[in-house]
Design a protein around this motif. Structure first.
Motif, PDB file in Angstrom:
ATOM      1  N   ASN A   1       0.848  -1.192   0.000  1.00  0.00           N
ATOM      2  CA  ASN A   1       0.000   0.000   0.000  1.00  0.00           C
ATOM      3  C   ASN A   1       0.879   1.236   0.000  1.00  0.00           C
ATOM      4  O   ASN A   1       1.477   1.583   1.022  1.00  0.00           O
TER       5      ASN A   1
ATOM      6  N   LYS B   1       3.446   7.580   4.327  1.00  0.00           N
ATOM      7  CA  LYS B   1       3.419   9.048   4.362  1.00  0.00           C
ATOM      8  C   LYS B   1       4.227   9.615   5.526  1.00  0.00           C
ATOM      9  O   LYS B   1       4.910  10.633   5.385  1.00  0.00           O
TER      10      LYS B   1
ATOM     11  N   THR C   1       9.017   5.749  -2.072  1.00  0.00           N
ATOM     12  CA  THR C   1       8.037   4.678  -1.934  1.00  0.00           C
ATOM     13  C   THR C   1       7.824   3.987  -3.274  1.00  0.00           C
ATOM     14  O   THR C   1       7.617   4.640  -4.300  1.00  0.00           O
TER      15      THR C   1
ATOM     16  N   GLN D   1       0.208   4.218   0.104  1.00  0.00           N
ATOM     17  CA  GLN D   1      -0.259   5.315   0.955  1.00  0.00           C
ATOM     18  C   GLN D   1       0.204   5.141   2.401  1.00  0.00           C
ATOM     19  O   GLN D   1      -0.013   6.034   3.225  1.00  0.00           O
ATOM     20  N   SER D   2       0.823   4.014   2.699  1.00  0.00           N
ATOM     21  CA  SER D   2       1.141   3.684   4.094  1.00  0.00           C
ATOM     22  C   SER D   2       2.480   4.231   4.575  1.00  0.00           C
ATOM     23  O   SER D   2       2.861   4.000   5.725  1.00  0.00           O
TER      24      SER D   2
END
Length: 241
Positions: free
Chosen positions: A41, A46, A58, A43-44
């Protein structure tokens, strides 16, 4: 073979939390130039991106998906130190109606995932005279009955790590097999260990073991008990040329 993390480019799978996050932070605090945060993921990460800025990148990675790992290796061609930390683990005994399916799921990530990572990055690590660090476990050398399928999957990964030491070690790549005991992570709590050791012990231990050219790392107090009992066999059988 010895390798320092200073000024190196690293890649850490499962970098968004627990041991993986601790490894990222330890590497950067000890002078790594850049760390790829390889996660399912994107988005994990940040929090790490906000803290470390351009020092982290990332990238998507799913150890259960061969094409994902091939694309990862095509992106991260400058990697010096690859840490395969991502894994799955949950309590499941040998006897149970879903034991076979559970074992297959854990093998897919914990063992086949290592194979995918090693084969995809072999040329890069050989070219860069780099290092591959595999997060195994004390469960890779002893089956814990409540975690039987996990233990077996990690035993397979440890055996493959020994094979990588022969295959890639002969070509100048440093291989490190890490065997933590219970660590204070979400996975550790799910397995029933509420008082695990700090992930930083694992992370800082990796930096030291790479510099020392070690093959085995038993980083925490429980793991060191295993190291004491296992050292003779490791020296005379596992590490024997």
């Amino acid at each position: 073979m010895s390798i320092s993390i200073e000024n190196k480019v690293a890649l850490v799978t499962g970098a968004n939390r627990g041991i993986g996050k601790a490894i990222v932070e330890s590497f950067l605090n000890k002078g790594a130039k850049k760390v790829y945060l390889a996660v399912r993921n994107i988005q994990s990460t940040k929090e790490l991106e906000e803290k470390y800025g351009d020092s982290v990148v990332t990238v998507h990675a799913d150890l259960a998906d061969k094409n994902s790992i091939i694309k990862l290796a095509e992106t991260a061609v400058d990697v010096d130190v690859l840490v395969n930390n991502a894994g799955v683990g949950k309590p499941y005994a040998t006897i149970g109606k879903d034991a076979e399916a559970d074992f297959a799921e854990q093998l897919e990530v914990n063992a086949y995932g290592l194979l995918r990572i090693a084969n995809a990055f072999a040329d890069t690590l050989i070219k860069n005279k780099g290092a591959l660090v595999q997060l195994n476990s004390v469960a890779s050398i002893k089956n814990f009955a409540p975690l039987s399928t996990y233990s077996a999957s990690k035993a397979a990964a440890y055996s493959l790590t020994q094979g990588l030491r022969s295959d890639l070690g002969a070509k100048g790549v440093t291989i490190l097999s890490v065997h933590p005991g219970p660590i204070a992570t979400d996975m550790g709590v799910a397995a029933g260990f509420s008082d695990g050791a700090s992930p930083s012990l694992v992370a800082d231990g990796i930096v030291s073991s790479l510099k020392n050219g070690d093959f085995h790392l038993f980083p925490d107090p429980m793991a060191k008990q295993f190291e004491s009992a296992y050292s003779g066999y490791a020296e005379n059988v596992v590490l024997a040329e």
